[in-house]
Design an enzyme around this catalytic site. Structure first.
Site, PDB file in Angstrom:
ATOM      1  N   GLN A   1      -1.355   7.797   1.404  1.00  0.00           N
ATOM      2  CA  GLN A   1      -0.971   9.044   2.210  1.00  0.00           C
ATOM      3  C   GLN A   1       0.181   8.615   3.176  1.00  0.00           C
ATOM      4  O   GLN A   1       1.331   9.565   3.020  1.00  0.00           O
ATOM      5  CB  GLN A   1      -2.129   9.220   3.433  1.00  0.00           C
ATOM      6  CG  GLN A   1      -1.921  10.676   4.122  1.00  0.00           C
ATOM      7  CD  GLN A   1      -2.845  10.821   4.892  1.00  0.00           C
ATOM      8  OE1 GLN A   1      -3.812  10.084   5.561  1.00  0.00           O
ATOM      9  NE2 GLN A   1      -2.618  12.078   5.621  1.00  0.00           N
TER      10      GLN A   1
ATOM     11  N   TYR B   1     -14.916  -0.701   9.576  1.00  0.00           N
ATOM     12  CA  TYR B   1     -13.300  -0.217   9.864  1.00  0.00           C
ATOM     13  C   TYR B   1     -12.444  -0.650  11.113  1.00  0.00           C
ATOM     14  O   TYR B   1     -11.671  -1.294  11.295  1.00  0.00           O
ATOM     15  CB  TYR B   1     -13.054   1.145   9.549  1.00  0.00           C
ATOM     16  CG  TYR B   1     -11.618   1.589   9.552  1.00  0.00           C
ATOM     17  CD1 TYR B   1     -10.559   1.187   8.697  1.00  0.00           C
ATOM     18  CD2 TYR B   1     -11.173   2.544  10.470  1.00  0.00           C
ATOM     19  CE1 TYR B   1      -9.286   1.738   8.679  1.00  0.00           C
ATOM     20  CE2 TYR B   1     -10.137   3.120  10.444  1.00  0.00           C
ATOM     21  CZ  TYR B   1      -8.983   2.502   9.603  1.00  0.00           C
ATOM     22  OH  TYR B   1      -7.697   3.290   9.625  1.00  0.00           O
TER      23      TYR B   1
ATOM     24  N   ILE C   1      -3.832  11.281  10.557  1.00  0.00           N
ATOM     25  CA  ILE C   1      -2.565  11.713  10.036  1.00  0.00           C
ATOM     26  C   ILE C   1      -2.744  13.012   9.106  1.00  0.00           C
ATOM     27  O   ILE C   1      -3.434  12.884   8.330  1.00  0.00           O
ATOM     28  CB  ILE C   1      -1.835  10.480   9.472  1.00  0.00           C
ATOM     29  CG1 ILE C   1      -1.761   9.447  10.377  1.00  0.00           C
ATOM     30  CG2 ILE C   1      -0.338  11.180   9.181  1.00  0.00           C
ATOM     31  CD1 ILE C   1      -1.085   9.545  11.687  1.00  0.00           C
TER      32      ILE C   1
ATOM     33  N   ASP D   1      -0.956  -7.230  -4.999  1.00  0.00           N
ATOM     34  CA  ASP D   1      -2.237  -7.262  -4.458  1.00  0.00           C
ATOM     35  C   ASP D   1      -2.243  -8.177  -3.180  1.00  0.00           C
ATOM     36  O   ASP D   1      -1.714  -9.155  -3.362  1.00  0.00           O
ATOM     37  CB  ASP D   1      -3.335  -7.812  -5.329  1.00  0.00           C
ATOM     38  CG  ASP D   1      -4.608  -7.792  -4.806  1.00  0.00           C
ATOM     39  OD1 ASP D   1      -4.877  -7.606  -3.606  1.00  0.00           O
ATOM     40  OD2 ASP D   1      -5.633  -7.822  -5.646  1.00  0.00           O
TER      41      ASP D   1
ATOM     42  N   GLY E   1       0.865  -1.120   0.126  1.00  0.00           N
ATOM     43  CA  GLY E   1      -0.039  -0.026   0.126  1.00  0.00           C
ATOM     44  C   GLY E   1       0.764   1.265   0.249  1.00  0.00           C
ATOM     45  O   GLY E   1       0.454   2.216   0.621  1.00  0.00           O
TER      46      GLY E   1
HETATM   47  P1  NAD Z   1      -4.341   4.883   2.096  1.00  0.00           P
HETATM   48  O1  NAD Z   1      -5.905   4.840   1.577  1.00  0.00           O
HETATM   49  O2  NAD Z   1      -3.860   6.294   1.692  1.00  0.00           O
HETATM   50  O3  NAD Z   1      -3.602   3.938   1.429  1.00  0.00           O
HETATM   51  C1  NAD Z   1      -3.647   2.529   1.385  1.00  0.00           C
HETATM   52  C2  NAD Z   1      -2.911   2.003  -0.213  1.00  0.00           C
HETATM   53  O4  NAD Z   1      -3.551   0.727  -0.144  1.00  0.00           O
HETATM   54  C3  NAD Z   1      -3.629   2.683  -1.275  1.00  0.00           C
HETATM   55  O5  NAD Z   1      -2.436   3.100  -1.948  1.00  0.00           O
HETATM   56  C4  NAD Z   1      -4.502   1.676  -2.056  1.00  0.00           C
HETATM   57  O6  NAD Z   1      -4.039   1.497  -3.522  1.00  0.00           O
HETATM   58  C5  NAD Z   1      -3.630   0.235  -1.332  1.00  0.00           C
HETATM   59  N1  NAD Z   1      -4.418  -0.847  -1.492  1.00  0.00           N
HETATM   60  C6  NAD Z   1      -5.732  -0.953  -1.338  1.00  0.00           C
HETATM   61  N2  NAD Z   1      -5.915  -2.494  -1.378  1.00  0.00           N
HETATM   62  C7  NAD Z   1      -5.009  -3.080  -1.728  1.00  0.00           C
HETATM   63  C8  NAD Z   1      -4.532  -4.505  -1.875  1.00  0.00           C
HETATM   64  N3  NAD Z   1      -5.647  -5.489  -1.935  1.00  0.00           N
HETATM   65  N4  NAD Z   1      -3.243  -4.965  -1.952  1.00  0.00           N
HETATM   66  C9  NAD Z   1      -2.382  -3.918  -1.924  1.00  0.00           C
HETATM   67  N5  NAD Z   1      -2.680  -2.562  -1.669  1.00  0.00           N
HETATM   68  C10 NAD Z   1      -3.682  -2.169  -1.666  1.00  0.00           C
HETATM   69  O7  NAD Z   1      -4.205   4.633   3.672  1.00  0.00           O
HETATM   70  P2  NAD Z   1      -3.046   5.295   4.501  1.00  0.00           P
HETATM   71  O8  NAD Z   1      -3.536   6.545   5.112  1.00  0.00           O
HETATM   72  O9  NAD Z   1      -1.742   5.462   4.043  1.00  0.00           O
HETATM   73  O10 NAD Z   1      -2.937   4.041   5.641  1.00  0.00           O
HETATM   74  C11 NAD Z   1      -2.270   3.188   5.815  1.00  0.00           C
HETATM   75  C12 NAD Z   1      -2.468   2.379   6.998  1.00  0.00           C
HETATM   76  O11 NAD Z   1      -2.482   3.245   8.307  1.00  0.00           O
HETATM   77  C13 NAD Z   1      -3.846   1.646   7.094  1.00  0.00           C
HETATM   78  O12 NAD Z   1      -3.964   0.464   7.596  1.00  0.00           O
HETATM   79  C14 NAD Z   1      -4.688   2.522   7.869  1.00  0.00           C
HETATM   80  O13 NAD Z   1      -5.958   1.915   8.510  1.00  0.00           O
HETATM   81  C15 NAD Z   1      -3.568   2.984   8.911  1.00  0.00           C
HETATM   82  N6  NAD Z   1      -4.131   4.391   9.525  1.00  0.00           N
HETATM   83  C16 NAD Z   1      -3.934   5.527   8.710  1.00  0.00           C
HETATM   84  C17 NAD Z   1      -4.398   6.646   9.194  1.00  0.00           C
HETATM   85  C18 NAD Z   1      -4.480   7.933   8.401  1.00  0.00           C
HETATM   86  O14 NAD Z   1      -4.765   9.008   9.211  1.00  0.00           O
HETATM   87  N7  NAD Z   1      -3.851   8.023   7.452  1.00  0.00           N
HETATM   88  C19 NAD Z   1      -4.748   6.570  10.696  1.00  0.00           C
HETATM   89  C20 NAD Z   1      -4.729   5.377  11.347  1.00  0.00           C
HETATM   90  C21 NAD Z   1      -4.621   4.174  10.805  1.00  0.00           C
HETATM   91  C1  AKB Z   2      -9.813   7.325   9.340  1.00  0.00           C
HETATM   92  O1  AKB Z   2     -10.216   8.328   9.432  1.00  0.00           O
HETATM   93  O2  AKB Z   2     -10.530   6.295   8.795  1.00  0.00           O
HETATM   94  C2  AKB Z   2      -8.355   7.122   9.536  1.00  0.00           C
HETATM   95  C3  AKB Z   2      -8.036   6.596  10.851  1.00  0.00           C
HETATM   96  C4  AKB Z   2      -7.986   7.667  12.046  1.00  0.00           C
HETATM   97  O3  AKB Z   2      -7.872   5.417  11.025  1.00  0.00           O
HETATM   98  N1  AKB Z   2      -7.545   8.415   9.386  1.00  0.00           N
END
Ligand code: NAD
Ligand code: AKB
Length: 317
Positions: free
Chosen positions: A12, A141, A171, A52, A8
């Site tokens: 972000q 989620y 984030i 994937d 992934g």
């Molecule tokens: P994002 O949605 O920006 O990126 C996720 C990536 O996963 C995307 O680029 C998407 O193309 C890829 N993806 C989706 N399905 C897939 C698959 N089957 N195989 C491979 N790749 C796949 O998410 P993010 O914000 O970068 O979050 C990354 C992790 O951090 C996640 O587990 C999310 O739950 C966790 N998280 C994020 C935040 C936040 O605020 N960004 C907060 C808490 C937790």
């Molecule tokens: C979301 O809002 O889904 C994420 C998180 C806090 O896990 N930014």
């Protein structure tokens, strides 16, 4: 950590984590992967593969090809997207993680998996949420995040897989837009403050949630993976936070630089109800004590940096 796989990686967090990992461990030692094709924009200076996570054979083949020893598993669907596609969310967030953990068990890999404030629910104490507390989330989620935390614990205890993780808050960042979460407003508000001087929030003025600036989020991921494992009592799902803020708090901070900025509200009931079920502020003492978590940015320093970085980017366009 010598050969690192990031799943992934175009999201972000991944888009900035890969850059930092490559700085620290070498470009060729960090393999970026995603189900989207890499946009070769100059930051993509190391290996990139299509991966994937729903296909275990692809994971094994990349692990063997690059002799991977550590995985940062970021592939997931975020809360708002997960609520609109709950079946897909279960598959990507749980089956995808299971496939990574099985590969880790077979090949002896270490695995970082982010959980979230979304792993808590309305019955969780919402102020100073303890590290170990009631977790009965009401969003899909959240269900997948609790399942993921338990799976990681299980693979460590049952098979000795070196699993680690943090519960991230929302984030905030300025490189890659957020991927469809409940906390996305806290990123959009900065872009809109600079481009139009106004923003309409989909969460209400009273909604207080934990947040963190991206440089601290990157340090959290690398910090917990580099920590002395004998000191980790929790291993997976450490509460980590940097600030607890509402839309009004962010707007007030933005107005210190852009006094004419206006904030209005058009509440999205789905994201509001998800946000209402999440804590206001987490207690992250376990992370501080067990591996030295210590965020650098607060609301004020983050806001100054966000506005500066985004202005530079807008001027360059
Ligand atoms: P994002 O949605 O920006 O990126 C996720 C990536 O996963 C995307 O680029 C998407 O193309 C890829 N993806 C989706 N399905 C897939 C698959 N089957 N195989 C491979 N790749 C796949 O998410 P993010 O914000 O970068 O979050 C990354 C992790 O951090 C996640 O587990 C999310 O739950 C966790 N998280 C994020 C935040 C936040 O605020 N960004 C907060 C808490 C937790
Ligand atoms: C979301 O809002 O889904 C994420 C998180 C806090 O896990 N930014």
């Amino acid at each position: 950590m010598e050969k690192i796989l990031v799943t992934g990686s175009l999201g972000q967090i991944g888009s900035e984590l890969v850059v930092e990992l490559r700085k620290r461990y070498g470009n060729d030692n960090v393999v970026a992967t995603d189900i989207r094709r890499s946009i070769r924009d100059g930051s993509d200076v190391g290996p990139y593969e299509y991966l994937d996570c729903l296909d275990p054979h692809q994971i094994v083949s990349i692990v063997k090809k690059y002799n991977i020893d550590t995985v940062y598993h970021l592939a997931a669907l975020l809360s708002a997207v997960a609520e609109s596609k709950p079946q897909d969310a279960w598959n990507v967030n749980v089956t995808g993680l299971y496939n990574v953990l099985e590969t880790a068990r077979i090949f002896g890999l270490s695995v970082f998996t982010p959980s979230s404030i979304g792993a808590f629910g309305p019955a969780t104490p919402s102020v100073n949420t303890p590290q170990d507390t009631l977790q009965r989330p009401t969003s899909m989620y959240g269900v997948t995040k609790v399942a993921g935390e338990l799976l990681c614990d299980y693979y460590f205890k049952r098979f000795g897989v070196d699993t680690r993780g943090v519960r991230y808050p929302g984030i905030i960042s300025n490189v890659t837009p957020p991927g469809g979460g409940t906390t996305d407003y806290a990123v959009h508000i900065y872009y809109e403050a600079l481009s139009s001087g106004k923003y309409t929030s989909f969460l209400s003025a009273r909604t207080r949630l934990d947040m963190m600036y991206m440089p601290d989020a990157i340090e959290a991921a690398i910090g917990v993976m580099e920590a002395d494992s004998s000191k980790l009592l929790h291993r997976n799902a450490f509460n980590v936070t940097a600030m607890s803020v509402s839309p009004e708090d962010i707007a007030a901070e933005i107005r210190k630089s852009i006094p004419e900025f206006t904030l209005s509200y058009d509440i999205d009931p789905i994201r509001q109800s998800i946000a209402d079920s999440w804590p206001d502020s987490m207690d992250d003492r376990s992370a501080r004590e067990e591996w030295g978590w210590n965020p650098v940015y607060d609301l004020s320093s983050m806001t100054l940096d966000m506005l500066e970085k985004l202005s530079e980017r807008i001027t360059k366009k």
